[in-house]
Design a protein around this motif. Structure first.
Motif, PDB file in Angstrom:
ATOM      1  N   SER A   1       0.823  -1.218   0.000  1.00 40.65           N
ATOM      2  CA  SER A   1       0.000   0.000   0.000  1.00 40.65           C
ATOM      3  C   SER A   1       0.854   1.262   0.000  1.00 40.65           C
TER       4      SER A   1
ATOM      5  N   TRP B   1      -1.165   6.943  -3.982  1.00 41.24           N
ATOM      6  CA  TRP B   1      -1.911   6.478  -2.810  1.00 41.24           C
ATOM      7  C   TRP B   1      -3.220   5.787  -3.174  1.00 41.24           C
ATOM      8  N   ASN B   2      -3.948   6.391  -4.106  1.00 35.14           N
ATOM      9  CA  ASN B   2      -5.235   5.790  -4.464  1.00 35.14           C
ATOM     10  C   ASN B   2      -5.576   6.142  -5.906  1.00 35.14           C
TER      11      ASN B   2
ATOM     12  N   ASN C   1      -5.015  -2.823  -2.900  1.00 36.13           N
ATOM     13  CA  ASN C   1      -3.989  -3.086  -1.891  1.00 36.13           C
ATOM     14  C   ASN C   1      -4.223  -4.410  -1.166  1.00 36.13           C
TER      15      ASN C   1
END
Length: 130
Positions: free
Chosen positions: A30, A53-54, A74
């Motif tokens: 992650s 991150w996303n 993740n």
């Protein structure tokens, strides 16, 4: 050390779609910045897409923006590249790459389409026929 294994390549007609997957080892997935590059014979590897991150922190090359989508899961230690409206010029070996440094996300934000990871998979062939 991180191991990356790509899958999902193949032969598709122009206008079709493929989804590439990259499974990564390690318990800190992650925190990795992940991305895809591609390469054709006699050329340098070319940046395709990257994710931080996303799914809101994504970057694309101009040649694929609007057609390709990078995402990550993740929980599965995986990153994906959904490729739509494929063109013959998308034919290449596609490589998954990762930056696992503590500053990975910050580096990605700064470098954007100039970003590249430190670890690489073995590549998966994508061939788009006209």
């Amino acid at each position: 050390q991180v191991q990356l294994v790509e899958s999902g390549g193949g032969l598709v007609q122009a206008g079709g779609s493929l989804r590439l997957s990259c499974a990564a080892s390690g318990s800190m997935f992650s925190r990795y910045a992940m991305g895809w590059y591609r390469q054709t014979p006699g050329t340098e590897r070319e940046f395709v897409a990257a994710i931080g991150w996303n799914d809101a922190d994504t970057y694309y090359s101009k040649s694929v923006e609007g057609r390709f989508t990078i995402s990550r899961d993740n929980a599965k230690n995986s990153v994906y590249l959904q490729m739509n409206s494929l063109k013959p010029e998308d034919t290449a070996v596609y490589y998954c790459t990762a930056d696992i440094s503590p500053t990975a996300f910050a580096v990605l934000i700064i470098q954007r389409a100039n970003w590249r990871g430190d670890y690489w998979g073995q590549g998966t062939q994508v061939t788009v026929s006209s």
